[in-house]
Scaffold this motif. Structure first.
Motif, mmCIF file in Angstrom:
data_model
loop_
_atom_site.group_PDB
_atom_site.id
_atom_site.type_symbol
_atom_site.label_atom_id
_atom_site.label_comp_id
_atom_site.label_asym_id
_atom_site.label_seq_id
_atom_site.Cartn_x
_atom_site.Cartn_y
_atom_site.Cartn_z
ATOM 1 N N PHE A 86 0.992 -1.266 -0.078
ATOM 2 C CA PHE A 86 0.171 -0.079 0.062
ATOM 3 C C PHE A 86 0.826 1.385 0.100
ATOM 4 C CE2 PHE A 86 -2.809 -3.184 1.561
ATOM 5 C CZ PHE A 86 -4.009 -2.723 1.412
ATOM 6 N N THR A 87 0.293 2.310 -0.387
ATOM 7 C CA THR A 87 0.846 3.667 -0.433
ATOM 8 C C THR A 87 0.029 4.491 0.182
ATOM 9 O OG1 THR A 87 2.532 3.200 -2.087
ATOM 10 C CG2 THR A 87 2.245 5.636 -1.532
ATOM 11 N N LEU A 88 0.488 5.273 1.239
ATOM 12 C CA LEU A 88 -0.512 6.276 1.681
ATOM 13 C C LEU A 88 0.006 7.765 1.218
ATOM 14 C CD1 LEU A 88 -2.742 7.536 3.776
ATOM 15 C CD2 LEU A 88 -1.053 7.193 5.601
ATOM 16 N N ILE A 89 -0.765 8.481 0.473
ATOM 17 C CA ILE A 89 -0.164 9.784 0.021
ATOM 18 C C ILE A 89 -0.649 10.939 0.884
ATOM 19 C CG2 ILE A 89 -0.235 11.416 -1.900
ATOM 20 C CD1 ILE A 89 -0.928 8.767 -3.576
ATOM 21 N N ILE A 90 0.231 11.959 1.478
ATOM 22 C CA ILE A 90 -0.024 12.889 2.240
ATOM 23 C C ILE A 90 0.488 14.126 1.876
ATOM 24 C CG2 ILE A 90 -0.086 13.789 4.711
ATOM 25 C CD1 ILE A 90 0.473 10.841 5.605
ATOM 26 N N GLY A 91 -0.374 15.132 1.318
ATOM 27 C CA GLY A 91 0.192 16.531 0.869
ATOM 28 C C GLY A 91 -0.527 17.669 1.770
ATOM 29 N N GLU A 92 0.019 18.751 1.315
ATOM 30 C CA GLU A 92 -0.824 19.922 2.178
ATOM 31 C C GLU A 92 -2.223 19.768 2.061
ATOM 32 O OE1 GLU A 92 0.991 23.668 0.552
ATOM 33 O OE2 GLU A 92 2.968 23.200 1.006
ATOM 34 N N GLY B 192 -7.454 16.662 6.370
ATOM 35 C CA GLY B 192 -7.481 15.309 7.315
ATOM 36 C C GLY B 192 -7.659 14.188 6.740
ATOM 37 N N LYS B 193 -7.524 14.071 5.560
ATOM 38 C CA LYS B 193 -7.857 12.814 4.579
ATOM 39 C C LYS B 193 -6.769 12.394 3.826
ATOM 40 C CE LYS B 193 -12.776 13.145 4.784
ATOM 41 N NZ LYS B 193 -13.891 13.144 4.148
ATOM 42 N N GLY B 194 -5.740 11.315 4.046
ATOM 43 C CA GLY B 194 -4.769 10.917 3.022
ATOM 44 C C GLY B 194 -5.665 9.950 1.766
ATOM 45 N N ILE B 195 -4.841 9.745 0.907
ATOM 46 C CA ILE B 195 -5.157 8.861 -0.115
ATOM 47 C C ILE B 195 -4.249 7.485 0.041
ATOM 48 C CG2 ILE B 195 -5.190 8.443 -2.684
ATOM 49 C CD1 ILE B 195 -5.076 11.527 -2.993
ATOM 50 N N LEU B 196 -5.087 6.580 0.466
ATOM 51 C CA LEU B 196 -4.610 5.150 0.341
ATOM 52 C C LEU B 196 -4.662 4.421 -0.972
ATOM 53 C CD1 LEU B 196 -3.124 3.153 2.575
ATOM 54 C CD2 LEU B 196 -5.500 2.387 3.079
ATOM 55 N N ARG B 197 -3.718 3.946 -1.542
ATOM 56 C CA ARG B 197 -3.479 3.242 -2.768
ATOM 57 C C ARG B 197 -3.120 1.854 -2.476
ATOM 58 N NH1 ARG B 197 -0.566 5.499 -7.969
ATOM 59 N NH2 ARG B 197 -2.157 7.034 -7.818
#
Length: 418
Positions: free
Chosen positions: A376-382, A388-393
């Motif tokens: 999995f990759t969790l994407i966290i940007g500004e 308050g929500k990351g993108i989990l791929r």
């Protein structure tokens, strides 16, 4: 100036270490089933330990040992002598009459480096001390066979008896007389060995020596009643356990301490027939090293490098390293500061988690996640921090979903593990 590794001393890189770990894990599992316990031993021993146990007329002592002459210290060329030294020094026979021990580690010999054989190489060594029954010999060989089978390696087992101090002297005289009659056809090493260590001429690889010993007397025809009965018992137990074997009347050991049962596991998958494991019985060696009288023992050693070569041939030159469970792609300094404790908390929960602190682009970090074979990759940007929500791929299906950053490491670990 580049400094390279010493000739015959090899680095074991990450893509190879997977095979080493497989071998060690399987060894520990098999040995546990047979009640064999680990012992860890020093690499340096007093030189006398090896000259007394291995024998001064052997190739190892004469040519191959790395010895600090001024100190009388040697880098161990094999593990058995070191293990028996520890057995005697710590009185292990008092704790348990029969000791089943194994050790894994490097040994050192000044040999010509070749495929599967280096000057620093590694062995899996197993010893059973205090048991003399032929069933124990067969059990040890059956354990070796099980270990190699569970590594999916095809090997054949060859066995022989080397006799004992009662029957070997008469055979030795016959063999010396036979070799002396054919000395002109022997190589220089075997000419030298004829008086000191004539049995070594039986397994010399030189063509002239092979031809010369083709009709040499066999120890199997010269065994005393005790050795003959013991060897018959070994074969009978191997048959009961369903372990296939062949007799090799020319098999000997390069070390002086062996007697009675000798065996080798051989493969043809490394070019010429090669041994991947070898061992035998050494009744009397414990006493020679100052231990209790008449203490029997038997053991074997396997070369890790050769096992790895066989596994690489079978499974491919390289094997994928275990992938990360999750990669966190943090974009921007604030995201990095938020993500780093999250990654640490995931590791505390047993996950293999990774991130990049260099603030590279999302494209570069996704490539890194791919190279790490991340699940999995969790994407966290500004923007993700603001919402308050990351993108989990899911890196296998490429499906994406939102993940509440307030849910924390516990919830994220459950998603990744599930």
């Amino acid at each position: 100036m580049k400094i390279k590794a010493i000739n015959g001393v090899k680095d074991i890189l990450s893509d190879e270490i997977v095979f080493w770990q497989k071998i060690e894990k399987r060894a520990r599992d098999i040995f546990r089933r047979f009640g064999v316990h680990e012992i860890r031993l020093p690499l340096l021993e007093k030189t006398e330990l090896f000259t007394r146990s291995i024998g001064e007329a052997t190739d190892i002592v004469e040519k191959e040992m790395y010895t600090f002459i001024d100190q009388g210290i040697t880098m161990r060329p094999e593990i058995t002598a070191s293990l028996l030294r520890a057995y005697v020094e710590h009185g292990l026979h008092v704790r348990q009459p029969v000791q089943r021990l194994f050790s894994i580690g490097p040994v050192f010999r000044h040999e010509r480096p070749q495929m599967g054989r280096q000057r620093q190489f590694h062995q899996v060594d197993v010893e059973i001390i205090g048991a003399q029954e032929p069933e124990v010999d067969a059990e040890l060989m059956a354990m070796g066979q099980m270990f190699l089978n569970e590594l999916n390696l095809e090997v054949s087992l060859e066995i022989n008896s080397l006799g004992c101090p009662e029957c070997r002297p008469a055979f030795r005289k016959k063999l010396i007389a036979y070799l002396q009659e054919r000395s002109e056809t022997l190589c220089d090493d075997c000419k030298r060995r004829t008086e000191k260590n004539p049995l070594r001429a039986l397994d010399c690889k030189q063509q002239g020596c092979k031809a010369a010993v083709e009709n040499a007397p066999s120890i199997l025809d010269n065994l005393c009643s005790g050795c003959e009965e013991h060897f018959i018992g070994v074969q009978a137990q191997l048959d009961r356990l369903g372990v296939a074997y062949t007799l090799n009347r020319f098999m000997v050991r390069g070390l002086d301490y062996y007697n009675r049962t000798a065996f080798e596991f051989l493969t043809t998958d490394l070019g010429a027939q090669a041994a991947v494991a070898a061992g035998g019985r050494y009744d009397g060696l414990v006493e020679e090293l100052g231990g209790p009288k008449k203490t029997p023992g038997i053991g074997f050693a396997m070369g890790m490098e050769r096992l790895c070569l066989l596994m690489q041939q079978q499974e491919g030159e390289q094997e994928e390293l275990g992938g990360a469970d999750i990669f966190v792609a943090a974009l921007g300094e604030q995201a990095i500061q938020f993500a780093s404790p999250l990654v640490h908390q995931l590791r505390q929960r047993g996950l293999q988690a990774a991130m990049d602190y260099s603030n590279r682009s999302l494209k570069a970090q996704m490539k890194q996640a791919g190279r790490l074979n991340a699940g999995f990759t969790l994407i966290i940007g500004e923007q993700e921090l603001e919402q308050g929500k990351g993108i989990l791929r899911n890196m296998n299906t490429q499906e994406q979903s939102e993940f509440s950053l307030q849910a924390g490491a516990d919830e994220l670990a459950k998603l990744v593990a599930g």
